[in-house]
Design a protein around this motif. Structure first.
Motif, PDB file in Angstrom:
ATOM      1  N   ASN A 138       0.826  -1.216   0.000  1.00 21.74           N
ATOM      2  CA  ASN A 138       0.000   0.000   0.000  1.00 21.74           C
ATOM      3  C   ASN A 138       0.862   1.269   0.000  1.00 21.74           C
ATOM      4  O   ASN A 138       0.572   2.242   0.700  1.00 21.74           O
ATOM      5  N   GLY A 139       1.949   1.212  -0.774  1.00 21.31           N
ATOM      6  CA  GLY A 139       2.804   2.377  -0.900  1.00 21.31           C
ATOM      7  C   GLY A 139       3.758   2.609   0.255  1.00 21.31           C
ATOM      8  O   GLY A 139       4.510   3.589   0.263  1.00 21.31           O
ATOM      9  N   GLN A 140       3.756   1.700   1.244  1.00 23.65           N
ATOM     10  CA  GLN A 140       4.622   1.827   2.408  1.00 23.65           C
ATOM     11  C   GLN A 140       5.638   0.691   2.448  1.00 23.65           C
ATOM     12  O   GLN A 140       5.361  -0.406   1.939  1.00 23.65           O
ATOM     13  N   PRO A 141       6.805   0.937   3.054  1.00 27.58           N
ATOM     14  CA  PRO A 141       7.800  -0.135   3.153  1.00 27.58           C
ATOM     15  C   PRO A 141       7.253  -1.354   3.895  1.00 27.58           C
ATOM     16  O   PRO A 141       6.593  -1.209   4.937  1.00 27.58           O
ATOM     17  N   SER A 142       7.492  -2.532   3.353  1.00 24.50           N
ATOM     18  CA  SER A 142       7.079  -3.774   4.002  1.00 24.50           C
ATOM     19  C   SER A 142       7.997  -4.091   5.175  1.00 24.50           C
ATOM     20  O   SER A 142       9.017  -3.421   5.382  1.00 24.50           O
ATOM     21  N   GLN A 143       7.650  -5.115   5.931  1.00 27.71           N
ATOM     22  CA  GLN A 143       8.511  -5.540   7.040  1.00 27.71           C
ATOM     23  C   GLN A 143       9.886  -5.958   6.512  1.00 27.71           C
ATOM     24  O   GLN A 143      10.901  -5.731   7.163  1.00 27.71           O
ATOM     25  N   THR A 144       9.896  -6.556   5.326  1.00 28.62           N
ATOM     26  CA  THR A 144      11.166  -6.953   4.708  1.00 28.62           C
ATOM     27  C   THR A 144      12.047  -5.737   4.449  1.00 28.62           C
ATOM     28  O   THR A 144      13.237  -5.726   4.784  1.00 28.62           O
ATOM     29  N   THR A 145      11.447  -4.689   3.866  1.00 26.01           N
ATOM     30  CA  THR A 145      12.205  -3.470   3.560  1.00 26.01           C
ATOM     31  C   THR A 145      12.657  -2.778   4.839  1.00 26.01           C
ATOM     32  O   THR A 145      13.776  -2.253   4.916  1.00 26.01           O
ATOM     33  N   LYS A 146      11.805  -2.792   5.857  1.00 27.21           N
ATOM     34  CA  LYS A 146      12.182  -2.185   7.145  1.00 27.21           C
ATOM     35  C   LYS A 146      13.382  -2.909   7.749  1.00 27.21           C
ATOM     36  O   LYS A 146      14.264  -2.280   8.328  1.00 27.21           O
ATOM     37  N   ALA A 147      13.395  -4.238   7.621  1.00 33.04           N
ATOM     38  CA  ALA A 147      14.514  -5.030   8.150  1.00 33.04           C
ATOM     39  C   ALA A 147      15.795  -4.730   7.367  1.00 33.04           C
ATOM     40  O   ALA A 147      16.885  -4.624   7.948  1.00 33.04           O
ATOM     41  N   ILE A 148      15.677  -4.573   6.052  1.00 30.35           N
ATOM     42  CA  ILE A 148      16.834  -4.220   5.218  1.00 30.35           C
ATOM     43  C   ILE A 148      17.380  -2.861   5.629  1.00 30.35           C
ATOM     44  O   ILE A 148      18.595  -2.670   5.781  1.00 30.35           O
ATOM     45  N   LEU A 149      16.474  -1.898   5.817  1.00 33.33           N
ATOM     46  CA  LEU A 149      16.869  -0.541   6.218  1.00 33.33           C
ATOM     47  C   LEU A 149      17.529  -0.560   7.594  1.00 33.33           C
ATOM     48  O   LEU A 149      18.558   0.098   7.807  1.00 33.33           O
ATOM     49  N   ASP A 150      16.969  -1.336   8.505  1.00 33.87           N
ATOM     50  CA  ASP A 150      17.519  -1.420   9.863  1.00 33.87           C
ATOM     51  C   ASP A 150      18.938  -1.978   9.840  1.00 33.87           C
ATOM     52  O   ASP A 150      19.836  -1.461  10.510  1.00 33.87           O
TER      53      ASP A 150
END
Length: 253
Positions: A138-150
């Motif tokens: 929905n246009g927001q970072p997924s949990q996967t992307t959040k983990a990558i960013l973290d």
């Protein structure tokens, strides 16, 4: 004006975008072809305790020296990787620099300190796949992307601590040109390895008590000894190269 050279492994950098990459997915990779033949990998000081169990830790040459884990003693040789890009070892510590690829936090505008999550567009890890973990929901970072960013943020923080560590080494003038001689056969010339830096043990031992106390309290002293102890693994790496038939011609020192 020439652009800055890309970091090791990266062929390009593209910002991850919820618009451009809205339907993209990331899939798990079971190999790292970019690591085949790579003999030295950058590491952070956070990793010294784990790395020193598997690989020698040295420092690159030059003013802006960084810590390196040696996966081979010669250019083009990695004794821990098969030609298929898969590790030949179990329970092996893979440096964070490798695990971070193909992602990286990068400054997109020279007039801004803001870092953006980017990726190497030549990587096969992410794309418009039918399978894999979604990068956006929905246009927001997924949990996967959040983990990558973290993970990328943690790597940057470890990088800052490593830079402070290297600044202290330079200030104390503890680095010296490294040289390791390995006598494989009594009838041959020895193999002499140079082109790296190491800690000068004499200078380290000659530091004043208050300097050593400061290093001990900051956690720096154990890291120096982790590096020094790890150098004994050079002979093990050499032996692996011999087994693999990747021993260079002896050098005359």
């Amino acid at each position: 004006m020439a652009s800055a050279p890309l970091p090791l492994f990266y062929n390009g950098l593209e910002p991850l975008s919820s618009e451009t990459h809205a339907t993209w997915r990331v899939r798990q990779q079971d190999s790292a072809p970019f690591l085949v033949g790579q003999h030295a990998v950058p590491i952070t000081t956070d990793e010294f305790p784990m790395v020193q169990r598997h690989m020698p830790i040295v420092f690159s040459v030059g003013e802006d020296a960084i810590p390196l884990a040696l996966m081979g003693l010669n250019e083009g040789v990695n004794v821990f990787m098969g030609d298929d890009g898969k590790l030949t070892e179990t329970n092996f510590y893979v440096p964070a620099y490798v695990r971070r690829y193909p992602y990286m936090l990068a400054r997109l505008r020279p007039d801004s300190d803001e870092l953006s999550l980017c990726f190497d567009p030549t990587s096969e890890a992410l794309g418009a796949f039918d399978e894999g973990d979604v990068l956006f929901e929905n246009g927001q970072p997924s949990q996967t992307t959040k983990a990558i960013l973290d993970f990328a943020e943690q790597f940057e923080q470890a990088g800052a601590r490593t830079q402070a560590f290297m600044n202290e080494l330079r200030e104390q003038e503890l680095l010296m040109e490294g040289e390791v001689t390995i006598q494989a056969d009594q009838n041959q010339q020895p193999f002499v390895y140079r082109g790296f830096q190491m800690i000068n043990e004499e200078k380290l031992a000659g530091l004043r008590g208050d300097q050593l106390r400061k290093m001990s309290q900051s956690g720096m002293l154990p890291l120096l000894y982790a590096h020094l102890f790890s150098l004994s693994l050079m002979r093990e790496i050499f032996a692996r190269q011999v087994t693999l038939g990747k021993t260079p011609q002896p050098q005359i020192g």
